[in-house]
Design a protein around this motif. Structure first.
Motif, PDB file in Angstrom:
ATOM      1  N   VAL A 160      39.544  46.480  48.257  1.00 62.60           N
ATOM      2  CA  VAL A 160      38.307  47.301  48.654  1.00 62.60           C
ATOM      3  C   VAL A 160      38.408  48.565  47.816  1.00 62.60           C
ATOM      4  CG1 VAL A 160      37.171  48.997  50.356  1.00 62.60           C
ATOM      5  CG2 VAL A 160      38.142  46.661  51.054  1.00 62.60           C
ATOM      6  N   ASP A 161      39.583  49.237  47.198  1.00 67.92           N
ATOM      7  CA  ASP A 161      39.503  50.332  46.499  1.00 67.92           C
ATOM      8  C   ASP A 161      39.534  49.948  44.883  1.00 67.92           C
ATOM      9  OD1 ASP A 161      39.792  51.615  49.000  1.00 67.92           O
ATOM     10  OD2 ASP A 161      42.170  51.582  48.752  1.00 67.92           O
ATOM     11  N   GLU A 162      39.992  48.777  44.575  1.00 68.11           N
ATOM     12  CA  GLU A 162      40.231  48.540  43.255  1.00 68.11           C
ATOM     13  C   GLU A 162      39.204  47.708  42.616  1.00 68.11           C
ATOM     14  OE1 GLU A 162      42.533  50.360  41.642  1.00 68.11           O
ATOM     15  OE2 GLU A 162      43.274  51.404  43.364  1.00 68.11           O
ATOM     16  N   LEU A 163      38.654  46.635  43.339  1.00 68.05           N
ATOM     17  CA  LEU A 163      37.880  45.536  42.558  1.00 68.05           C
ATOM     18  C   LEU A 163      36.608  45.829  42.631  1.00 68.05           C
ATOM     19  CD1 LEU A 163      39.532  42.401  44.313  1.00 68.05           C
ATOM     20  CD2 LEU A 163      39.889  43.298  42.257  1.00 68.05           C
ATOM     21  N   PRO A 164      35.788  45.682  41.376  1.00 71.62           N
ATOM     22  CA  PRO A 164      34.189  46.006  41.337  1.00 71.62           C
ATOM     23  C   PRO A 164      33.727  44.941  42.220  1.00 71.62           C
ATOM     24  CG  PRO A 164      35.137  44.898  39.388  1.00 71.62           C
ATOM     25  CD  PRO A 164      36.353  45.147  40.231  1.00 71.62           C
TER      26      PRO A 164
END
Length: 986
Positions: free
Chosen positions: A793-797
């Motif tokens: 959730v935090d890192e992937l576009p």
């Protein structure tokens, strides 16, 4: 327990991964995606080959699926490259499954290609014919081939194109039909010597004539007796070897298949020369047999424990025999039903029988105890048996039906968990039903015939001493029960606190999936830098093998480096399969040995080692360097390749993760030949000619075939090794122009160096990168899943999506499914009890013990460091069925006391507790002893079954003591509500 899985292989020698992915994988995937029942599809394209793994729904017949796959291959044929040497092929095998048998061939004198002939021709082909064998993998394959190596300078000096050499060899090595002569009296078969079977005759082949003189192959190069792939090697311990790894078809029996293969070994040994040694490196069926043998011993031992418990309470041999007979009779009846259903004796069914031993005697114990009580009240033996069975019959029916009802939701579970535990649920359910029937029929009959009259019961010293102990326990219980009945509000508050703590514990206890077993094996994949040379790779692999060889826990092992036919491992990859000494001969578990080897392996620079203790049940069709997988997908391949390494790096920084890696390899050095199409066209040279010349020079091109008596061998053409060392050597390659002149390659192209992909992977039909990871000891898979979801959730576009694969994927869905299953099991029991008692109130009283059982099970798991995995979760479901029997035994008596004798609820429940104390203790201790051997974790594979035993033992112990006090208090409150409801209605 296997998913129907089919592996499709296709080859286009010399093609780079991008070409393979677009020209071969994509057309096939497009057709495969139309097959019904296809659950998942993944592909991996490497240099010259592609593997596509098709995994179907559990209910799909694998033979029917194979027919659909063949039809899809046929439909895609027109879309595939014309120069593929063979059409795509398929096998009914899961590439992620480990071989069930490893055989090693070694010889100190014979050349490796001769050894390979014995392995592939004599052995592998015969083994493949065994029913249930899906594939025979060959590690270190050294199949014979004639290698023609050309000198580009000599070719250019004589004005000979590389294509001319290939044409000359094809014309010289032929094996065509030559017909027959039919004379007046005799017939003759015409046979010509067009076939060249060894390297020496190829050297004299005439390629062309220059100035009237023949130019032979020896003038422009040489021909050698070599092997098809000289960039692969395998070792058995420290000897060069050819390793055969046998895989079984999904759905077949491992023990049967391995046994059928091993029965062939004496015949193989007789065919092999004396200088060839045949070694059985590993036999998967051996650990299965050991596990089943240990479970059988545990079953017999459990029977003895339960009989001992019955004897300690009844203290008479004749009385002990009566309920004890219910155990073998129930097991015999269960075996008959299992045979009719086509079940086999495996770990799960035997574990179900062990657990069943502890409570199939419950009904018989209750029947016997009630008969003895009636006898002690002055009735004769026949009357006591009739009245006792009539009085307790409904109680036994309630106990039996409600216990079987617990497993009804399991029967309707879908997916892999449903398939995994259906046999377990049916086995244990049938055992309980059979025991209920026996207790209502055989046990009363035995009581009427073999119980001694009360006047003939002459108690001995043991009986008197044990009776004093029992009366002391009863006295303690009486005082405690009186206190609890006098402090009802405190008791109910305590029950509420336990319920809250149970929910809290359920949330915080680490969640696992399938517990690991110590099967005395370690599987490791090795990976070096993408630009490592073959000789350097061999040195690195042998350095790792030396570390393994020195380890005192290792029995034997095999090591392999480089590409292998049918595999997508490249020259920078390797395999280690380690067979450990038997568990009794070493002090460390397999997990501890892995942790001990890990820092030693890390001391070898330039290569990484990914070790796994392979799970007992392989889920998914992907064999990755680490055990668990998370796949990233995107339609934007550059976006995918940018964020996948960043995602993996983030996981490496999290606690609990180790061996985090990806299948993305973008640093593969490559030479880019940029064709100047205008200049090439001016000279009459096409792009096809350029790529064809490159393929012939550097692609290990098969230009002809040798047809021998037992096999076919290839004739391979390439440039001499010294002209394959440097990109600058490409300038020595010449291409023939339209007029016949040879044009140097660098005149029509520009050569640059760069980096490219070593493999191109798809999931479904989209480009994909799979991140694989292992977990540190003690770190739960549930915590890892939560952490990865947060990172995603935090890192992937938004353009990159991720999902778990294999075991992690099934675990993620099972968390939700198992929670729902537990709730449904409780509701089913409530409904069944409501129907039996025709009441909404009494089922709640009977189920009041559940919070204590759940609390005890979760605390026990936490204390012993065990995770809440699928086995321990089944233990929780079993507890739902087990602990309610105490309530049934008490409530039945209390209800009858109120109805028949007009007693008050308090007096009725108090008398019920006193009268039923002995059967409650007997049945609980019998169930406890039945689960104790599993909780101890005895025998091969016992550590995987241990969480189930711990959950059952912990839940029974905790609930046993508290239920005897809390359930009577709960009963009084429920009766008060019941009477208030009736009063308000009337």
């Amino acid at each position: 327990m296997d998913f129907p899985t089919i592996l499709v292989n296709a080859a286009l020698p010399g093609a780079n991964p991008e070409t393979i992915a677009t020209a071969v994988a994509t057309p096939l995937e497009r057709e495969f995606s139309t097959i019904s029942g296809l659950d998942s599809m993944s592909s991996s394209s490497a240099l010259g080959s592609v593997q596509i793994t098709l995994q179907f729904d559990l209910h799909r017949n694998i033979d029917a699926a194979a027919q659909d796959v063949q039809a899809a291959i046929s439909r895609a044929a027109n879309q595939l490259p014309e120069d593929m040497p063979n059409p795509p092929s398929y096998r009914k095998v899961n590439p992620a499954d480990q071989p069930i048998l490893y055989l090693a061939l070694t010889s100190p004198t014979l050349p490796l290609y001769t050894l390979n002939d014995y392995g592939e021709t004599v052995m592998a082909q015969r083994i493949s014919m065994v029913n249930g064998v899906a594939q025979v993998l060959v590690y270190g394959s050294q199949k014979y081939a004639v290698r023609i190596q050309l000198d580009p300078k000599a070719l250019a000096f004589r004005g000979i194109g590389i294509d001319q050499v290939a044409d000359a060899v094809r014309r010289a090595n032929v094996n065509l039909p030559t017909g027959a002569l039919y004379g007046k009296h005799r017939a003759f078969t015409v046979q010509a010597t067009g076939q060249l079977t060894s390297a020496a005759p190829y050297r004299s082949i005439i390629i062309a004539y220059r100035r009237g003189n023949p130019v032979r192959l020896a003038d422009v190069g040489t021909a050698l007796d070599g092997v098809e792939s000289d960039k692969t090697a395998a070792w058995y311990v420290d000897q060069r070897s050819v390793i055969l790894a046998i895989k079984r078809q999904p759905g077949t029996n491992t023990v049967e298949v391995a046994g059928a293969v091993k029965r062939l070994l004496p015949a193989f040994q007789a065919q092999l020369p004396a200088s060839v040694s045949l070694h059985v490196l590993y036999d998967r069926s051996q650990s299965i047999r050991e596990s089943v043998r240990d479970i059988k011993f545990t079953l017999v031992f459990t029977l003895g424990l339960v009989v001992l418990v019955i004897f300690l309470f009844l203290r008479r041999v004749s009385d002990t025999i009566i309920p004890s007979l219910a155990m073998p009779m129930s097991l015999i009846g269960t075996f008959m039903v299992m045979y009719l259903l086509g079940y086999s004796l495996d770990n799960l069914s035997l574990m179900a029988l062990i657990l069943a031993v502890g409570f199939v005697v419950d009904d018989a114990i209750v029947m016997l105890e009630n008969t003895v009580r009636h006898q002690e009240m002055g009735e004769d033996i026949m009357a006591a048996a009739l009245n006792g069975s009539r009085e307790i019959g409904f109680t036994i029916v309630s106990m039996t039906v409600s216990l079987v009802a617990v497993f009804i939701p399991v029967l309707f579970m879908g997916g892999i968990l449903g398939r995994l535990f259906r046999e377990f649920a049916v086995t244990i359910g049938v055992a309980v039903l059979v025991s209920g029937v026996i207790s209502l029929t055989l046990t009363p009959m035995l009581c009427s015939r073999f119980l001694k009259a009360a006047d003939n019961r002459r108690p001995g010293r043991f009986y008197l001493a044990s009776e004093r102990i029992f009366q002391g326990m009863l006295g303690v219980y009486k005082r405690g029960l009186t206190w609890f009945l006098g402090h009802r509000r405190s008791t109910m508050l305590f029950l509420a606190v336990v319920m809250v703590l149970t929910f809290w514990l359920f949330k915080i206890v680490p969640k696992g999936f399938i517990p690991s077993e110590d099967r005395s094996q370690i599987f490791a994949l090795t990976e070096a830098a993408e630009d490592i040379s073959w000789e350097s790779m061999k040195r690195h692999q042998q350095a790792l093998a030396e570390i393994v060889r020195r380890d005192p826990n290792v029995e034997s092992f095999m090591s392999s480096a480089g590409a292998r036919a049918g595999s997508l491992t490249g020259s920078n990859s390797g395999v280690l399969f380690i067979r450990l000494k038997p568990r009794s001969e070493r002090h460390l578990t397999v997990e501890e040995i892995i942790e001990e080897l890990r820092p030693k392996m890390a001391e070898v620079p330039g290569i990484r080692v990914f070790m796994q203790n392979l799970p007992p049940i392989q889920i998914g069709g992907r064999l990755t360097k680490s055990q668990y997988q998370y796949t990233l997908q995107s339609t934007d391949i550059q976006e995918l390749y940018t964020h996948a390494p960043l995602f993996a790096e983030k996981l490496r920084s999290l606690p609990g993760f180790q061996d985090v890696t990806t299948d993305l390899q973008l640093k593969n050095p490559q030479v880019n030949v940029e064709i100047d199409r205008d200049k090439a066209s001016t000279l009459g040279i096409s792009a096809l000619q350029i790529e064809d010349a490159l393929y012939s020079a550097y692609g290990s091109r098969q230009i002809s075939t040798i047809y021998a008596a037992t096999d076919q061998y290839t004739v391979i053409m390439e440039l001499e090794p010294r002209y394959q060392l440097d990109p600058q050597a490409l300038s020595l390659l010449y291409v023939r122009a339209t007029g016949g002149a040879l044009v140097p390659l660098d005149a029509v192209s520009t050569v640059t160096t760069g980096f490219g992909s070593l493999t191109v992977n798809h999931s479904g039909q989209l480009p994909a990168v799979t991140v694989s990871f292992n977990l540190k000891p003690g770190f739960a898979l549930g915590n890892a899943v939560e952490a990865i979801n947060r990172v995603a959730v935090d890192e992937l576009p938004a353009t990159v999506t991720g999902s778990f694969q294999g075991a992690a994927q099934v675990f993620e869905s099972s968390l939700r499914d198992l929670g729902v299953l537990l709730i449904i099991a409780i509701l089913v029991i409530y409904i069944v009890l409501g129907i039996l008692y025709e009441s909404f109130i009494h089922p709640l009283t009977i189920l009041s013990a559940l919070p204590f059982a759940g609390f005890g099970a979760l605390v026990t798991l936490h204390v012993f460091g065990a995770q809440l995995d699928i086995y321990s979760f089944v233990g929780l479901i079993m507890l739902v069925g087990l602990v309610k029997k105490n309530g049934i035994i008490m409530i039945d008596f209390a209800i009858e006391a109120e109805r028949q004798r007009g007693k008050s609820p308090r007096d009725a429940i108090f008398e019920a507790c006193m009268v039923r104390f002995r059967p409650i203790m007997m049945t609980s201790m019998a169930a406890l002893m039945g689960s104790l051997p599993i909780a101890v974790g005895w025998g091969a594979g016992g550590e995987s079954r241990q969480p189930l035993g711990l959950a059952v033992v912990g839940g029974l112990l905790f609930s046993q003591f508290l239920t005897l006090f809390v359930t009577p208090v709960f009963y009084l409150y429920m009766q008060k509500i019941h009477f208030s409801t009736i009063k308000s209605v009337t």
